[in-house]
Scaffold this active site. Structure first.
Site, short mmCIF file in Angstrom:
data_model
loop_
_atom_site.label_atom_id
_atom_site.label_comp_id
_atom_site.label_asym_id
_atom_site.label_seq_id
_atom_site.Cartn_x
_atom_site.Cartn_y
_atom_site.Cartn_z
N LYS A 1 0.81 -1.22 0.00
CA LYS A 1 0.00 0.00 0.00
C LYS A 1 0.84 1.26 0.00
O LYS A 1 0.42 2.29 -0.51
CB LYS A 1 -0.96 0.00 1.20
CG LYS A 1 -2.08 -1.01 1.02
CD LYS A 1 -3.19 -0.81 2.01
CE LYS A 1 -4.28 -1.86 1.78
NZ LYS A 1 -5.27 -1.91 2.83
N LYS B 1 -5.17 -10.61 -5.97
CA LYS B 1 -6.42 -11.00 -5.27
C LYS B 1 -7.56 -10.06 -5.61
O LYS B 1 -7.34 -8.87 -5.89
CB LYS B 1 -6.19 -11.08 -3.76
CG LYS B 1 -6.01 -9.76 -3.10
CD LYS B 1 -5.95 -9.84 -1.60
CE LYS B 1 -5.87 -8.38 -1.14
NZ LYS B 1 -5.45 -8.08 0.13
N LYS C 1 -11.52 -4.65 -3.08
CA LYS C 1 -12.56 -3.66 -3.28
C LYS C 1 -12.00 -2.28 -3.60
O LYS C 1 -12.68 -1.29 -3.46
CB LYS C 1 -13.48 -3.60 -2.07
CG LYS C 1 -12.79 -3.40 -0.76
CD LYS C 1 -13.71 -3.68 0.41
CE LYS C 1 -12.88 -3.79 1.66
NZ LYS C 1 -13.47 -4.42 2.77
P1 TYM Z 1 -10.75 -6.48 4.49
O1 TYM Z 1 -11.79 -5.45 4.81
O2 TYM Z 1 -9.80 -6.19 3.39
O3 TYM Z 1 -11.44 -7.86 4.16
C1 TYM Z 1 -12.41 -8.46 5.02
C2 TYM Z 1 -12.18 -9.96 5.08
O4 TYM Z 1 -12.28 -10.52 3.77
C3 TYM Z 1 -11.13 -11.28 3.46
N1 TYM Z 1 -10.83 -11.11 2.02
C4 TYM Z 1 -10.64 -12.11 1.15
N2 TYM Z 1 -10.68 -13.46 1.32
C5 TYM Z 1 -10.45 -14.22 0.22
N3 TYM Z 1 -10.17 -13.70 -1.02
C6 TYM Z 1 -10.12 -12.37 -1.22
N4 TYM Z 1 -9.84 -11.88 -2.42
C7 TYM Z 1 -10.36 -11.51 -0.10
N5 TYM Z 1 -10.39 -10.16 0.06
C8 TYM Z 1 -10.69 -9.93 1.36
C9 TYM Z 1 -10.02 -10.69 4.31
O5 TYM Z 1 -8.99 -11.62 4.52
C10 TYM Z 1 -10.77 -10.34 5.58
O6 TYM Z 1 -10.87 -11.46 6.43
N6 TYM Z 1 -7.46 -5.65 8.16
C11 TYM Z 1 -8.70 -6.29 7.83
C12 TYM Z 1 -9.88 -5.81 8.65
C13 TYM Z 1 -9.67 -5.93 10.12
C14 TYM Z 1 -9.63 -7.14 10.87
C15 TYM Z 1 -9.40 -6.73 12.20
C16 TYM Z 1 -9.78 -8.49 10.54
C17 TYM Z 1 -9.46 -4.90 10.96
N7 TYM Z 1 -9.29 -5.37 12.22
C18 TYM Z 1 -9.30 -7.67 13.22
C19 TYM Z 1 -9.69 -9.43 11.58
C20 TYM Z 1 -9.45 -9.01 12.91
C21 TYM Z 1 -9.04 -5.99 6.36
O7 TYM Z 1 -8.61 -5.02 5.82
O8 TYM Z 1 -9.96 -6.84 5.82
#
Ligand code: TYM
Length: 340
Positions: free
Chosen positions: A111, A192, A195
């Site tokens: 990023k 991957k 969004k």
């Molecule tokens: P985020 O918002 O990017 O994504 C939310 C969840 O979706 C999963 N994910 C995917 N899984 C499979 N294939 C993909 N292409 C894909 N894109 C997204 C992510 O692995 C995630 O589980 N940092 C985290 C949000 C967060 C969080 C936390 C998660 C903040 N605090 C504490 C767990 C515990 C994030 O940006 O996820």
């Protein structure tokens, strides 16, 4: 009962990758676990955005999570910023983490893209994430594959804090699904699905109309061969389609390939399976959108319930690290003993 916690950033609308990698598991485990799920709006501040858009996206993401099946009667669904203990604990953990380990985070490297100066929040993002998890004494954190490294850091920070200040945090584990833990972009199968909005044709959004889903899958990038084979390294596009079909039908992707001799037939089945899988989500979303007040009411109750747990953990950690006072009394007891 196991404790689970996980979050999602409201940086856009939810997509199929997050659904298969995480949210579907959230809905499944909420009845067997003491589960906390939240919209990570504080994390979304690490990139530039419009305030009104963020507010709307936060509620919209919560609505979509409920449409997926999260039931506020079965789990605690809340908004991160409504539980100030997240940022408070993050500071204690920032004073536990090192710049070296944060600099090694691959998401930060991606990023920040080699820029010399980036937001400090982008750098410390994984520490806030560690606070999100440790506040709830989580045993398991259901996430997609891309969050594994952040979870490793969370475990390291918890272990270091416990070692230095006494047993304070439960050390959690990541729970990553066996299939579709990393759903790839349909147009760029080497990266991957995400969004960020950079690849709208490569991303299936949860609320996409069936026709849109069919078109995106039909145009998915495959390769110049014709053989349908599950081989993520050599055939990333085809393997991604097999993973989608496997995740939607509950069958291992490698077992599906012998049924297909043409990419076109595979794509048709993938599109049909995805459309069927997402149909109830779209329908429930329409119902919830007709009465947004029920989402907001659920979030407020969830945030209050989350604060009850979070404040106790923060108090324990504050007391352990040597801060005076506290919100629930543990901290003040330690003051009494210090000055007794
Ligand atoms: P985020 O918002 O990017 O994504 C939310 C969840 O979706 C999963 N994910 C995917 N899984 C499979 N294939 C993909 N292409 C894909 N894109 C997204 C992510 O692995 C995630 O589980 N940092 C985290 C949000 C967060 C969080 C936390 C998660 C903040 N605090 C504490 C767990 C515990 C994030 O940006 O996820």
């Amino acid at each position: 009962m196991k404790r689970m916690v996980s979050g999602v950033q409201p940086t856009g609308t939810l997509h199929l990758g997050g659904y298969l990698g995480a949210f579907r598991q959230w809905a499944a485990v909420q009845h067997q676990a003491d589960a906390y799920f939240f919209v990570a709006d504080l994390h979304a501040l690490t990139v530039d955005g419009d305030p009104e858009r963020l507010r709307r996206a936060t509620l919209e993401v919560a609505t979509q999570l409920m449409a997926i099946g999260l039931d506020p009667a079965a789990c605690t669904l809340f908004v991160q910023s409504q539980v100030p203990e997240h940022t408070q604990l993050a500071w204690l953990l920032e004073c536990t983490a090192t710049t070296g380990e944060l600099g090694r985070m691959t998401q930060f490297k991606d990023k920040s893209g080699g820029q010399e100066s980036v937001k400090v929040g982008l750098f410390t993002y994984p520490v806030l994430m560690a606070a999100d998890v440790l506040l709830y004494d989580a045993d398991l954190v259901p996430v997609g594959d891309d969050q594994r490294q952040h979870l490793e850091l969370t475990r390291d920070l918890a272990g270091r804090f416990n070692h230095r200040y006494g047993d304070t945090f439960r050390v959690p584990e990541a729970y990553v699904p066996p299939v579709a833990a990393r759903v790839m972009d349909l147009q760029h199968p080497e990266r991957k699905m995400s969004k960020s909005g950079a690849s709208p044709q490569g991303t299936i959004e949860l609320l996409d109309e069936p026709k849109v889903i069919e078109r995106k899958v039909a145009r998915a990038v495959t390769d110049a061969e014709t053989e349908v084979r599950y081989d993520r390294a050599a055939k990333p596009g085809v393997s991604n389609l097999l993973e989608l079909l496997g995740a939607a039908t509950g069958r291992p992707p490698a077992d599906l390939s012998p049924s297909y001799s043409r990419y076109g037939d595979l794509k048709k089945d993938v599109a049909a399976a995805v459309v069927e899988m997402l149909r109830p989500v779209r329908e429930r979303h329409a119902e919830l959108s007709a009465d947004p007040s029920q989402v907001w009411t659920a979030l407020q109750a969830g945030s209050e319930a989350a604060r009850t747990v979070a404040s106790m953990t923060l108090d324990r950690a504050s007391s352990a690290i040597g801060l005076v006072g506290g919100t629930t009394g543990t901290g003040s007891r330690s003051v009494d003993s210090t000055f007794a």
